[in-house]
Motif scaffolding. Sequence first.
Motif, short mmCIF file in Angstrom:
data_model
loop_
_atom_site.label_atom_id
_atom_site.label_comp_id
_atom_site.label_asym_id
_atom_site.label_seq_id
_atom_site.Cartn_x
_atom_site.Cartn_y
_atom_site.Cartn_z
N VAL A 114 -23.92 -50.50 -91.83
CA VAL A 114 -23.56 -50.56 -90.37
C VAL A 114 -24.62 -50.50 -89.59
CG1 VAL A 114 -22.19 -49.06 -88.79
CG2 VAL A 114 -21.49 -49.12 -91.11
N LEU A 115 -25.84 -49.63 -89.54
CA LEU A 115 -26.99 -50.14 -88.75
C LEU A 115 -27.58 -51.20 -88.63
CD1 LEU A 115 -28.43 -48.03 -86.72
CD2 LEU A 115 -29.82 -47.54 -88.62
N SER A 116 -27.44 -51.77 -89.87
CA SER A 116 -27.99 -53.37 -89.97
C SER A 116 -27.28 -54.36 -89.14
CB SER A 116 -28.29 -53.37 -91.49
OG SER A 116 -28.48 -54.97 -91.80
N ASP A 117 -25.82 -53.94 -89.27
CA ASP A 117 -24.84 -54.99 -88.57
C ASP A 117 -24.96 -55.11 -87.21
OD1 ASP A 117 -23.82 -56.15 -91.24
OD2 ASP A 117 -22.26 -54.54 -91.07
N ILE A 118 -25.31 -53.75 -86.64
CA ILE A 118 -25.50 -53.62 -85.21
C ILE A 118 -26.82 -54.24 -84.63
CG2 ILE A 118 -25.74 -51.84 -83.52
CD1 ILE A 118 -24.00 -49.82 -85.14
N ALA A 119 -27.78 -54.00 -85.63
CA ALA A 119 -29.05 -54.54 -85.26
C ALA A 119 -29.34 -56.10 -85.46
CB ALA A 119 -30.08 -53.90 -86.13
N ARG A 120 -28.33 -56.66 -86.05
CA ARG A 120 -28.22 -58.09 -86.12
C ARG A 120 -28.01 -58.86 -85.01
NH1 ARG A 120 -25.55 -58.43 -90.96
NH2 ARG A 120 -27.02 -57.74 -92.06
N VAL A 121 -27.06 -58.17 -84.15
CA VAL A 121 -26.53 -58.78 -83.05
C VAL A 121 -27.73 -59.21 -81.89
CG1 VAL A 121 -25.29 -58.68 -80.91
CG2 VAL A 121 -24.30 -57.80 -83.29
N PHE A 122 -28.05 -60.16 -81.37
CA PHE A 122 -29.11 -60.43 -80.55
C PHE A 122 -28.43 -60.80 -79.29
CE2 PHE A 122 -32.34 -63.65 -78.69
CZ PHE A 122 -33.40 -62.54 -78.47
N ASP A 123 -28.65 -60.06 -78.29
CA ASP A 123 -28.05 -60.05 -77.06
C ASP A 123 -29.11 -59.77 -75.90
OD1 ASP A 123 -26.09 -60.30 -75.00
OD2 ASP A 123 -25.36 -58.15 -75.56
N PRO A 124 -30.15 -60.46 -75.60
CA PRO A 124 -31.07 -60.14 -74.61
C PRO A 124 -30.40 -59.92 -73.07
CG PRO A 124 -31.33 -62.55 -75.05
CD PRO A 124 -30.35 -61.87 -76.37
N LEU A 125 -29.31 -60.66 -72.73
CA LEU A 125 -28.83 -60.54 -71.62
C LEU A 125 -27.95 -59.49 -71.33
CD1 LEU A 125 -28.51 -64.17 -70.54
CD2 LEU A 125 -30.19 -62.73 -69.94
N GLY A 126 -27.53 -58.39 -72.44
CA GLY A 126 -26.51 -57.58 -72.56
C GLY A 126 -25.07 -57.88 -72.08
N LEU A 127 -24.80 -59.36 -72.94
CA LEU A 127 -23.45 -59.91 -72.37
C LEU A 127 -22.49 -58.98 -73.18
CD1 LEU A 127 -24.39 -63.57 -72.35
CD2 LEU A 127 -24.12 -62.13 -70.26
N LEU A 128 -22.94 -58.59 -74.24
CA LEU A 128 -22.04 -57.83 -75.46
C LEU A 128 -22.13 -56.43 -75.27
CD1 LEU A 128 -22.50 -59.91 -78.84
CD2 LEU A 128 -20.63 -60.30 -76.70
N SER A 129 -22.73 -56.08 -74.22
CA SER A 129 -22.60 -54.58 -73.89
C SER A 129 -21.47 -53.57 -74.22
CB SER A 129 -23.40 -54.09 -72.67
OG SER A 129 -24.88 -54.50 -72.43
N PRO A 130 -20.53 -53.96 -73.60
CA PRO A 130 -19.05 -53.10 -74.09
C PRO A 130 -18.81 -53.08 -75.46
CG PRO A 130 -18.86 -54.78 -72.17
CD PRO A 130 -19.96 -55.09 -72.76
N LEU A 131 -19.16 -54.12 -76.14
CA LEU A 131 -18.93 -53.89 -77.46
C LEU A 131 -20.20 -53.13 -78.31
CD1 LEU A 131 -17.87 -57.79 -78.28
CD2 LEU A 131 -16.33 -55.47 -78.52
N THR A 132 -21.27 -53.65 -78.00
CA THR A 132 -22.35 -53.03 -78.59
C THR A 132 -22.55 -51.43 -78.50
OG1 THR A 132 -23.96 -53.74 -77.19
CG2 THR A 132 -23.89 -54.93 -79.04
#
Length: 284
Positions: free
Chosen positions: A252-270
Amino acid sequence: MELIPLHERDNVLNYYIPNHCVLKPESKTTKLRVVFNASARTSAGISLNDSLYTGPKLQPDIQVVLLRARLWKFIFMADIKQMYRQILIQPSDRDYLRIFWRFSTQSPIDEYHLSTVTYGTSAAPFQALRTLRHLVILNGAEWPLAANILLNDTFVDDILTGADSETEALHRQKELINLCALAQFELHKWASNNPNILQAVPENCRAMSVSMLFNSGDLPELKVLGLKWDPPSDSFYFQAQPSSGIPTKRSVLSDIARVFDPLGLLSPLTFFTKHIMQQLWTAG
């Protein structure tokens, strides 16, 4: 790289860099890369990277480069082909970039030294970007728009910039090609949300064809500084694959870390996924 003459092989001050290959089948240009591990320690207990001065950080923040690109109506991107390998290292320093190599399993192992900036050494990013800055110092007055792009819209070897009019974008593109050519830097993997910008460069230098702009379904996966980009709609997008097998805290931790989002566009999800991770730890 250059073959080391027999009479120079016993020089006391030298370093041999272990190397291995990394396979990337999805890459359209370089499916196999050689990686040099200059962090490998010698019998003295230190590595080349331990001994190098890495230099200050010269590249702008990735968030700044991405956000600046959002200012333009027409944007284009390219990267400098084999950037590190276009920059020579002083001959007196090449003994610290030795490798063992052979070109076939039937050949004897021989000793070479690398003669260009080497990926895997801690100073490589500074050496490459300092060279770009020196190009701007020497010739930037002749090509001021291109100089500004190299200083502010370039992240290591990736260039991401644009303009509000097609004419201005083509002018910037031409300046950029001319300035980079003075240092033998070839720009390739061109992509844009404008067909005329693409047509200004040879087809073999493009990351996408002009027809793809009008048929988004045929578009290959394009990445802009690690973010997936759809040129026809000029938008960023994300893709995620569901985990396979029985989930564990590690997976699960690996799946979370795999999301590359430098602009924070997915912050509500992450933020939500990180909250789930906290619950997993609490629950044991």
